[in-house]
Structures are given as C-alpha cells and as structure tokens.
Write an enzyme that holds these catalytic residues in place. Structure first.
Site, mmCIF file in Angstrom:
data_model
loop_
_atom_site.group_PDB
_atom_site.id
_atom_site.type_symbol
_atom_site.label_atom_id
_atom_site.label_comp_id
_atom_site.label_asym_id
_atom_site.label_seq_id
_atom_site.Cartn_x
_atom_site.Cartn_y
_atom_site.Cartn_z
ATOM 1 N N GLU A 1 0.988 -1.162 -0.065
ATOM 2 C CA GLU A 1 0.003 -0.113 -0.119
ATOM 3 C C GLU A 1 1.073 1.275 -0.100
ATOM 4 O OE1 GLU A 1 -3.231 -2.282 0.238
ATOM 5 O OE2 GLU A 1 -3.163 -0.313 0.329
ATOM 6 N N TYR B 1 -1.198 7.051 -1.135
ATOM 7 C CA TYR B 1 -2.280 7.219 -2.120
ATOM 8 C C TYR B 1 -2.499 6.297 -3.214
ATOM 9 C CZ TYR B 1 -2.021 12.021 -0.067
ATOM 10 O OH TYR B 1 -1.970 12.983 0.790
ATOM 11 N N VAL C 1 0.083 -0.820 -4.690
ATOM 12 C CA VAL C 1 1.354 -1.341 -5.844
ATOM 13 C C VAL C 1 1.110 -2.834 -6.226
ATOM 14 C CG1 VAL C 1 3.609 -1.702 -6.125
ATOM 15 C CG2 VAL C 1 2.848 0.307 -4.722
ATOM 16 N N ASP D 1 10.820 7.746 4.616
ATOM 17 C CA ASP D 1 10.224 6.716 5.086
ATOM 18 C C ASP D 1 10.832 5.173 5.015
ATOM 19 O OD1 ASP D 1 6.620 5.089 4.756
ATOM 20 O OD2 ASP D 1 7.949 5.301 6.549
#
Ligand SMILES: Oc1ccc(-c2ccc(-c3cc(Nc4ccc(CNC5CC5)cc4)n[nH]3)cc2)c(O)c1
Length: 333
Positions: A12, A15, A18, A126
């Site tokens: 995920e 937005y 995948v 991230d």
C-alpha cells in the site's frame, strides 16, 4: 492496464496500491502503482505530478527505477521494476538478524541510494525494512518515495512522515526545520534491526517512542528540549500524554535533561548504552550506529561521510563489494 495482468498486491504505497503484474506479451514482471483517486482530484493530480517528476530524476542502481507512466480511465499508473523481496521478509524468514556481513552489504547500498537522493535534494522520509527491496542477486534498492520531499535549505515541512519506529527525534518533537538527517536516523534504526532481527525503538505511541530513544541515546538536544517545553501545541500534546500516562516510563519525558537522560548522555553519547543493547555488535558497527543516531540532527554525518566510515573501509569491504555489485547489476539489467 490491458497490457498487464495482475498477480498480487505487494504494498500500500501512499495514495495508492502497488501490484505485482506481468506484461502479457513480454512476460516481464513489474510493480505497478495505481493511484486510487481520479486525476480529476486536483490534489491527487498535483501529488502524482510531483511524484513522477521526482521519480524521473532518481536514476541510480540502489533506487527502484520507473519504467513508464500511463493514464487509464482517469487514473495514473506508475510502472516500476520488480525486485524479488524486501528486507522485512528476510528478517521474518531468518529471525535473530541477518548477520554482520549481509547487514553491512545491505546498509552500504541503502546509504548509496540515500546519498544519491540527498544529492538531488530529495529526502526519502520513510526508510524502513518494507521499503528496502532486495533482488535475487542481493542488489538493494529503495522504493516508495510517496512520502519523499524536496529538502531545500529553507524548506519547512510540517506534515508528519515516517513510520513511528524509524522516526527521528526532530520529527517527534515537531521540529519543522527537519531535513535529510531523518533518513540517516532511519538508516541507523534499520542497521540495528538487521543485526538483531528486532526493531531498535518499537514505540507504541509518540511519547513511548521518545522515551525509548532518550533512554538509550540520552536527552534531547537543547533546541528540541526547548521546542518540547515551549508552549507549542505539539509540545503540549506530548507533555500531556506523558503526564497522563503517570508511569515512570514516560515521566522522564517531562524531564528529558534529568539524571536518567544525563547519565546516558555522557561524553560518548549513546555508545555505552548501545553496546549494552547490542552486545554482539562490532566496535565499528557500534560507532557507525552511534553516529547515525546522534540526537542532534545537525551533528549527524551525511550519507557521503557515512559511506567512508571504518565499517565499510575495514578489510577493504567497499572496494571489493562495489566490484561485485556492478557485476550483479549488469546481470540484472
Ligand atoms: O512513489 C513510489 C511509489 C511506489 C514505488 C514502488 C516501486 C516498486 C515497488 C516494488 C516492490 C517490489 N517487490 C516486492 C514488494 C513487496 C514484497 C513483499 N511481499 C509481497 C506481499 C507479497 C515482495 C516484493 N518490486 N518493486 C514498490 C513500490 C516507488 O518506488 C515510488
């Protein structure tokens, strides 16, 4: 999307989702990020254009590459190269950590990818085990730049980023002047986790996260301490949460320069406490970690400096491994 057939969801991203897909004619396996919102949503369209512009700039052997972009039924699709698995899967498969050599190979490549991003004024923001991909030959590539941001000298970013366990102190205290050093912090957390198999700071709340960090690495730097004490809404909410918890675990938060933190801070920062936490870690590995995990982001070395650390210079590792890496990359091209 009719040129591709879906195999499975692999993540995920921001937005969107995948998917692992196969090209119907060539059989090529790819990862396709599908934006969930229609391009008619101006916010999504702006985000998608920013992400695509950023991804087109990021061409490096340790960054997952964008193959093509297309729009179908008012939705954007980003087609990327597919890699075999993630570091998270390696950690889950072996338990107890990946060992000195594999951890060093992986973190060296993570730093190469980050160094390239930072030289292009892009922070990943991230870094975590599930965002680090590994090919069948052991080539490591960073992915999911959905949270990435331009890191300019006067950039001020207020939106929260990073998965909590890998979040640097400056993010936790709400320092809007944070920069690429947040990626260095996350890389340090990732390296420790690869060595032990366990997350270094598995906080269950922002207060707990800050408590775990200060317990091991010592008190906040003065700027962050005053940020926390200042009557900022963020500081208030962190202080309120720690007072409400009423447990010793958090009480130290309201006195981060108190004796508990000061004893850990010592002249060597967190080196002594890190050694107790990671008894099997080599001295060069411990020093590398203590550099990545410096509480003051302004004193954390950048990725280029870290790539010159003795951890990679000893036994001629960097020179030897780069020859191997180039060979693997050529085989996978
Ligand atoms: O802005 C963005 C958005 C998305 C990406 C992105 C690009 C590529 C990938 C990707 C993932 C991947 N391989 C992979 C990903 C996840 C797993 C985990 N196991 C899956 C669940 C069965 C295993 C393999 N190869 N390539 C993932 C994300 C990106 O790199 C940037």
């Amino acid at each position: 999307m009719e040129r591709y057939e879906n195999i499975e969801v692999v993540g995920e991203g921001s937005y969107g989702i995948v998917m692992k897909c196969r090209h119907k004619e060539t059989g090529q396996i790819v990862a396709i990020k599908k934006f969930l919102e229609s391009v008619e949503n101006i916010h999504v369209r702006k985000l998608a254009f920013r992400e695509i512009r950023m991804l087109k700039r990021l061409r490096h052997e340790n960054l997952v590459s964008l193959i093509e972009v297309f729009k179908r039924k008012k939705r954007f699709y980003l087609v990327f190269e597919y890699l075999d698995h993630t570091i998270l899967e390696e950690l889950e498969a072996v338990g107890g950590g990946l060992g000195f050599e594999l951890s060093r190979r992986h973190i060296f490549q993570v730093l190469r990818g980050l160094n390239f991003c930072h030289h292009n004024n892009i922070m990943h923001r991230d870094i975590k085990p599930e965002n680090v991909l590994v090919s069948s030959h052991g080539v490591v590539k960073l992915c999911d730049f959905g949270f990435a941001r331009i890191s300019g000298p006067n950039e001020s970013c207020t939106d929260y980023v990073a998965t909590r366990w890998y979040r640097a102190p400056e993010l936790l205290v709400g320092d809007a002047r944070y920069g690429r050093a947040v990626d260095t912090w996350a890389a340090g957390c990732l390296y420790a986790e690869m060595l032990t198999g366990e997350p270094l700071f598995p906080g269950d709340s922002d207060v707990d996260q800050l408590y775990r960090i200060t317990r091991l690495m010592g008190g906040l730097c003065h700027r962050h301490q005053s940020l926390l004490n200042r009557n900022s809404s963020h500081g208030r909410s962190l202080r309120k949460a720690s007072v409400e918890s009423l447990s010793y675990r958090h009480a130290t938060l309201t006195n981060l320069n108190g004796p508990s933190a000061a004893s850990a801070r010592g002249p060597s920062g967190g080196l002594r406490s890190l050694r107790n936490h990671l008894p099997c870690c080599s001295s060069s590995g411990l020093d590398f970690l203590s550099q990545c995990l410096r509480m003051d982001p302004d004193t954390r070395p950048n990725c280029a400096q870290l790539l010159q650390h003795p951890l990679f210079m000893q036994d001629n590792f960097a020179e030897r491994f780069l020859v191997e890496l180039r060979d693997y990359v050529a085989k996978e091209a």
